[in-house]
Design a protein around this motif. Structure first.
Motif, PDB file in Angstrom:
ATOM      1  N   ASP A   1      80.424  31.570  63.992  1.00 12.49           N
ATOM      2  CA  ASP A   1      80.927  30.368  64.680  1.00 12.49           C
ATOM      3  C   ASP A   1      79.933  29.826  65.707  1.00 12.49           C
TER       4      ASP A   1
ATOM      5  N   ASP B   1      78.452  24.693  61.499  1.00 12.90           N
ATOM      6  CA  ASP B   1      79.345  25.561  62.259  1.00 12.90           C
ATOM      7  C   ASP B   1      80.239  26.334  61.279  1.00 12.90           C
ATOM      8  N   ASN B   2      80.842  27.404  61.776  1.00 18.15           N
ATOM      9  CA  ASN B   2      81.886  28.142  61.054  1.00 18.15           C
ATOM     10  C   ASN B   2      81.510  28.499  59.610  1.00 18.15           C
TER      11      ASN B   2
ATOM     12  N   GLN C   1      79.962  26.108  70.554  1.00 17.11           N
ATOM     13  CA  GLN C   1      78.684  25.592  70.082  1.00 17.11           C
ATOM     14  C   GLN C   1      78.638  25.563  68.557  1.00 17.11           C
ATOM     15  N   ALA C   2      77.722  24.764  68.059  1.00 19.59           N
ATOM     16  CA  ALA C   2      77.357  24.775  66.647  1.00 19.59           C
ATOM     17  C   ALA C   2      75.847  24.983  66.583  1.00 19.59           C
TER      18      ALA C   2
ATOM     19  N   ASN D   1      79.287  30.336  68.573  1.00 19.50           N
ATOM     20  CA  ASN D   1      79.734  30.142  69.955  1.00 19.50           C
ATOM     21  C   ASN D   1      79.016  31.116  70.878  1.00 19.50           C
TER      22      ASN D   1
END
Ligand SMILES: [Ca+2]
Ligand SMILES: [Ca+2]
Length: 268
Positions: free
Chosen positions: A44, A259-260, A84-85, A46
């Motif tokens: 993620d 992201d993710n 964050q990404a 982050n």
């Protein structure tokens, strides 16, 4: 408040949010293992240190993650929601180009990133730059992949010529599913590719402020065992060799934000 993924089950999102750990991104390769996560791999991004995102995985598979780069490329942190990404390299028409890709290697003797004959899903959130291809080095945008085209197994998500597509290739054959509409640049999407028995489905969700717009496409046919005999790493944001080096003559660097990133076996 973290942006809620439109396509992930709420319980899974809550689980991952709870289990996500912040680990400094710089220094030695990050390695984490989170028991109980529904994901084998989950990035993620982050957490930020010295401008770099936390690239550790909060999935249940033991993996080590690192940045593979070429030509001085790097991955920066960019704000997204409360976290964050990953800001991947902008398009670089030069040769050599500045390239950087996130890689995740399975640790230990098992291979949790190989779905074998089971059902599985993989995907990411992405936001593509206005310019993202047009050189011999960078003629596309590889988002998530494991294995190269001619390997004994491959799964891949890409955004080439504005269209998202996914490919699943195993011992019994290969299927490629391509979106019939182009994505907008500068807009966040969630995309996932799912193999469910003999069907491969591509699900694309535009994450608009006014609400999510979901589209899906699928194809059916045999794909079979995805074994990955060379045990390559999984990569996010570009193409790497089985040893995890950026394929710098044909990187298909993803230009934009990611992201993710996830990979998940769906059986058992
Ligand atoms: Ca994030
Ligand atoms: Ca590109």
């Amino acid at each position: 408040m973290k942006l809620t993924p439109a396509v992930a089950a709420t319980t899974f999102t809550a689980l991952v949010s709870c289990l996500t750990m912040s680990v400094p991104a710089s220094g030695s390769p990050a390695s984490t293992r989170t028991a109980g996560s529904p994901y084998d791999l989950y990035l993620d991004f982050n957490g930020v240190q010295s401008g770099r995102p936390d690239i550790s995985s909060s999935g249940s598979a033991p993996v080590s993650t690192s940045i593979a780069s070429s030509g001085g490329g790097t991955v920066f942190a960019t704000s997204r929601g409360s976290g964050q990404a990953a800001r991947m390299e902008p398009f670089d028409p030069g040769t050599p180009a500045e390239l950087a890709v996130v890689v995740a290697r399975p640790e230990g003797t098992g291979d949790p990133l190989a779905p074998r004959s089971g059902d599985f899903a993989f995907g990411a959130y992405f936001n593509l730059d206005a310019r993202s291809e047009g050189s011999s080095v960078d003629n596309g945008n590889n988002l998530v992949q494991r294995g190269l085209y001619r390997d004994d197994a491959q799964y891949k998500l890409q955004v080439d010529a504005g269209r998202v597509s996914c490919r699943v290739s195993g011992a019994a054959g290969a299927l490629e599913v391509r979106a019939s509409t182009a994505v907008k640049t500068g807009v966040w999407y969630s995309v996932r590719c799912v193999r469910n028995s003999s069907v491969v489905q591509l699900v694309l969700v535009e994450l608009a402020d006014s609400g999510s717009v979901r589209q899906s496409w699928s194809r059916s046919g045999p794909t079979g065992d995805l074994r990955f005999s060379a045990r390559p790493p999984l990569s996010a944001g570009g193409k790497v060799s089985s040893r995890g080096a950026v394929v710098k003559e044909s990187a298909d660097q993803f230009n934009g934000r990611v992201d993710n990133v996830f990979f998940r076996r769906l059986d058992g």
